[in-house]
Design an enzyme around this catalytic site. Structure first.
Site, PDB file in Angstrom:
ATOM      1  N   ASP A 226       1.219  -1.269  -0.005  1.00 36.41           N
ATOM      2  CA  ASP A 226      -0.319   0.135   0.136  1.00 36.41           C
ATOM      3  C   ASP A 226       0.924   1.837   0.222  1.00 36.41           C
ATOM      4  O   ASP A 226       1.645   0.767   0.014  1.00 36.41           O
ATOM      5  CB  ASP A 226      -1.045  -0.324   1.593  1.00 36.41           C
ATOM      6  CG  ASP A 226      -2.517   0.957   0.769  1.00 36.41           C
ATOM      7  OD1 ASP A 226      -3.219   0.800   1.307  1.00 36.41           O
ATOM      8  OD2 ASP A 226      -2.809   2.336   0.391  1.00 36.41           O
TER       9      ASP A 226
HETATM   10  C1  GLC Z   1      -3.994   4.176  -0.600  1.00 37.22           C
HETATM   11  C2  GLC Z   1      -5.700   3.378   0.279  1.00 37.22           C
HETATM   12  C3  GLC Z   1      -5.246   2.269  -0.592  1.00 37.22           C
HETATM   13  C4  GLC Z   1      -5.035   2.370  -2.406  1.00 37.22           C
HETATM   14  C5  GLC Z   1      -3.994   2.669  -2.537  1.00 37.22           C
HETATM   15  C6  GLC Z   1      -3.500   3.905  -3.627  1.00 37.22           C
HETATM   16  O1  GLC Z   1      -3.657   4.832   0.675  1.00 37.22           O
HETATM   17  O2  GLC Z   1      -4.542   2.281   1.839  1.00 37.22           O
HETATM   18  O3  GLC Z   1      -6.854   1.100  -0.489  1.00 37.22           O
HETATM   19  O4  GLC Z   1      -5.481   1.709  -3.196  1.00 37.22           O
HETATM   20  O5  GLC Z   1      -3.075   3.984  -1.436  1.00 37.22           O
HETATM   21  O6  GLC Z   1      -4.485   4.983  -3.562  1.00 37.22           O
END
Ligand code: GLC
Length: 715
Positions: free
Chosen positions: A265
């Site tokens: 993430d």
């Molecule tokens: C965010 C979220 C995740 C998302 C990623 C990209 O922090 O936790 O669900 O897909 O970053 O935006």
């Protein structure tokens, strides 16, 4: 491209180029905006423009024209001209916004979620998206957590059904096909159990619960064809997910045989340092690559330290090659080596975005996601010609798409717009939108008195209330779940007029609505329904659509009751309302939720009769007759729950094992049958073996998880 050519490409790549493929940066770093000086951001990431030329993917860069231009540049500048992978958060719609996933789950119709993601895939693929960071399938039991809006809810079975439907819609049977995108299931794993409902917090889940309840829906996504898995921000068993070998090596690769790609993430690799696991970037890179995280999103430890780790013999090139292979295989399966733009097309953007067919599907899904929680004195449906007063922050707000909506369709999203389109006369008042808590006071101005004056000639009053869409989704945890004081005051002021009061709640989570429930004759849970929100609510309020939504997540009596979910354990001192003091109960609150999982009303009444259950040939069979005792057609979601009375580990007092949504004409009766196999009754025993154990089972069937009829069988 044949696999042999992928292998040849890997052999030809330098270590720097491999580590580049294992990195994802925002398009920003390619200088897509020439007016912006990148020196600062590049220095902050400790990378150079040269490093960026090796980076293998980007996120949330949208637009056919823009994506094509960036792909051209990136491939031209890459020594081996490897195409980039364009990923984005396409969660519940792109230009046509569908209800939030928690609402879609309340439709108890997987086709709605599949339609939503199929439309989202077609619309976003036209804008250059090749992979979506969805579906989110985290099991959730705590509405304080803002991200419950993205989840299919509190039940493992429903989560699996809805998650699989979402992947089918996004990816179909071949991600190379036009209008399809690869799916990335998230957040692996257990993120929905964040302590205290506070986002990014650690989770404490017993091994048995983790295996039995929390893992199921991620597996369902992979079985349905998801090609990527994203780590979660939480620590589990003391290890941040992005460095957790138990998750990504043992469960995902060894036990489940997953051969797709994995991604951290956002900056979660870097955060293994903040969490207190990795000592520095070098340690973070080593631990996360060894744990099996193929792509580092928005931090650059792989680029900065991967080469040194390999040269010093502290990280095997084999692990790096495997990560690169996973990534290149995904690009190959998307057809990017032959067609690096995939479906990016300005022409298709024009014809697909917000087209009438997509809006029709969004309206259908929105209607079916609405849950009628209360309807006394036949307040609803409203009759044409009745004089309506609408007050509250969602009377005119067109921001009804909720969190993770990249674009909110504006024209008919508000309740007012829906009324106008339907030719409904109404008076509106006190309708300034509610702002986010992070922008200071989240309350609305107290204009209840003037609103009542403005609506004094109305026959019926509607309170359009709720929480700001900005207060749902990521980093939007709440310790209190009531409506703001002036919204509660508005509802009470409406009741004081003596007119029928209908409360329509716009929220991304179950709110604590008990304080105002007595002042309402009818209550509709409107969630955030997207582009067609106004039209869907208008059709339900006036009976154009007979509400059929059923709750995918329990509504607590109060925040102090959380976690409250239906599939709980009996305890050694169960409380059934008896006078005993020493039983499992609160002194100041019932044990039951305000509204239970599976609950919802319709304008019609389904009567259940003649429930029969038997166990034969290793299968439990149940059948029930359901009669629509009203003069209007209806949709009824018949739900089947099982209670395994005694086993080598205690089992929940009930677990959803099947549901069937049936359409019933006025007065029509239908017999519904369910089958529950031994496989469906398996669970993790005290040795963590996934087993079926013979014994006595309660079979429960009804319109929700509370109002069920029970039969006993032995299997
Ligand atoms: C965010 C979220 C995740 C998302 C990623 C990209 O922090 O936790 O669900 O897909 O970053 O935006």
């Amino acid at each position: 491209m044949e696999q042999s050519k992928i292998e040849a490409l890997i052999q030809e790549m330098t270590l720097e180029e491999k580590l580049g493929q294992m990195t994802q940066l925002g398009a920003y770093y390619w200088g897509v905006d020439p007016s912006v000086d990148l020196t600062g951001p590049l220095n902050e990431m400790k990378v150079t423009a040269e490093d960026v030329k090796n980076v293998g993917s980007t996120l949330n860069y949208l637009g056919a024209k823009e994506v094509k231009a960036l792909q051209d540049r990136a491939m031209a500048e890459h020594r081996l001209h490897i195409p980039m992978l364009f990923m984005a958060d396409i969660i519940h719609g792109y230009k046509t916004s569908f209800p939030i996933p928690l609402a879609l789950s309340c439709s108890f119709e997987p086709q709605n979620y599949e339609n939503a993601t199929s439309v989202a895939a077609a619309e976003s693929a036209a804008s250059g998206v090749q992979l979506t960071f969805a579906p989110m399938s985290d099991l959730v039991r705590d509405p304080r957590w803002g991200r419950v809006m993205e989840s299919p809810g509190e039940d493992p079975y429903l989560n699996c059904v809805m998650t699989a439907a979402a992947v089918r819609g996004f990816s179909g049977d071949d991600i190379k096909k036009k209008g399809k995108v690869a799916s990335c299931v998230k957040h692996f794993a257990g993120y929905g159990a964040s302590q205290g409902g506070r986002d990014y917090n650690w989770v404490d889940i017993s091994t048995n619960s983790f295996r039995q309840y929390y893992l199921a829906s991620y597996k369902a996504a992979l079985d349905a064809g998801a090609r990527m898995v994203m780590t979660s921000f939480n620590v589990i068993d003391g290890i941040p997910s992005s460095a957790n070998k138990m998750l990504f090596r043992k469960i995902l690769r060894e036990e489940w045989g997953f051969d797709g790609a994995t991604i951290s993430d956002y900056a979660a690799v870097e955060e293994t340092i903040t969490n207190g696991l990795a000592e520095n970037g070098e340690d973070a890179a080593r631990r996360c690559i060894e744990a099996g995280v193929d792509i580092e999103m928005m931090s650059t430890n792989y680029i900065n330290y991967g080469k040194k780790l390999v040269e010093e013999g502290r990280l095997s090139m084999e692990l790096i090659d495997q990560a690169v292979r996973n990534i290149l295989n995904l690009k190959n399966d998307l057809g990017l080596f032959e067609n690096p733009y995939k479906d990016a097309s300005e022409e298709d953007e024009k014809t697909l975005h917000l087209c009438s067919e997509h809006r029709r599907l969004a309206l259908e899904a929105a209607q079916q996601s609405i849950v009628l929680l209360k309807n006394e004195n036949q307040t609803l449906p409203l009759k044409k010609g009745v004089k309506i007063g609408v007050a509250g922050p969602f009377a005119s707000s067109d921001n009804t798409s909720g969190g993770w909506a990249l674009i909110n369709g504006k024209d008919e999203s508000s309740l007012a717009a829906g009324f106008r389109k339907a030719g409904v006369e109404f008076v509106s008042a006190m309708d300034q939108s509610v702002v986010s808590m992070s922008e200071g006071s989240f309350d609305v101005e107290d204009e209840a008195e003037s609103a009542m004056e403005a609506m004094q000639d109305c026959d019926v009053l509607i309170a359009a209330v709720g929480e700001s869409p900005s207060d749902t989704g990521e980093a939007a945890s709440r310790a209190y779940l009531r409506l703001s004081p002036n919204q509660e005051k508005l509802v009470m002021a409406m009741k004081a007029t003596g007119k029928p009061v209908i409360m329509v709640v716009f929220s991304g989570r179950p709110l604590e609505i008990k304080p105002v429930l007595p002042y309402c004759d009818a209550v509709i849970q409107a969630w955030f329904l997207g582009t067609e929100s106004g039209n869907a609510l208008t059709s339900v309020l006036f009976g154009g659509y007979n509400p059929s939504g059923r709750l995918a997540m329990s509504f607590p009596q109060t925040v102090g009751q959380i976690p409250v979910h239906y599939n709980c354990y009996r305890t050694g001192r169960p409380y059934y309302g008896q006078e005993d003091h020493y039983v499992s109960k609160y002194l100041d609150c019932p044990n039951e939720p305000l509204f239970p999982f599976g609950f919802g009303l319709s304008y019609s009444k389904a009567v259940y009769s003649d429930l029969q259950a038997e166990a034969r040939d290793g299968v439990i069979r149940a059948r029930v007759t359901v009669t629509n005792e009203s003069r209007i057609p209806m949709k009824e979601t018949v739900q089947l729950y099982i209670h395994d009375l005694f086993a080598s580990v205690v089992r929940p007092v009930k677990e959803l094992k099947g549901f069937l949504q049936i359409a019933l004409a006025a007065g029509e009766s239908r017999t519904v049958e369910f089958e529950v196999t031994k496989e469906m009754l398996k669970f993790y025993n005290d040795q963590m073996e996934y087993v079926f154990e013979p014994g006595e089972f309660e079979v429960m069937v009804g319109p929700n998880s509370r109002d069920v009829e029970i039969r006993k069988v032995t299997l």
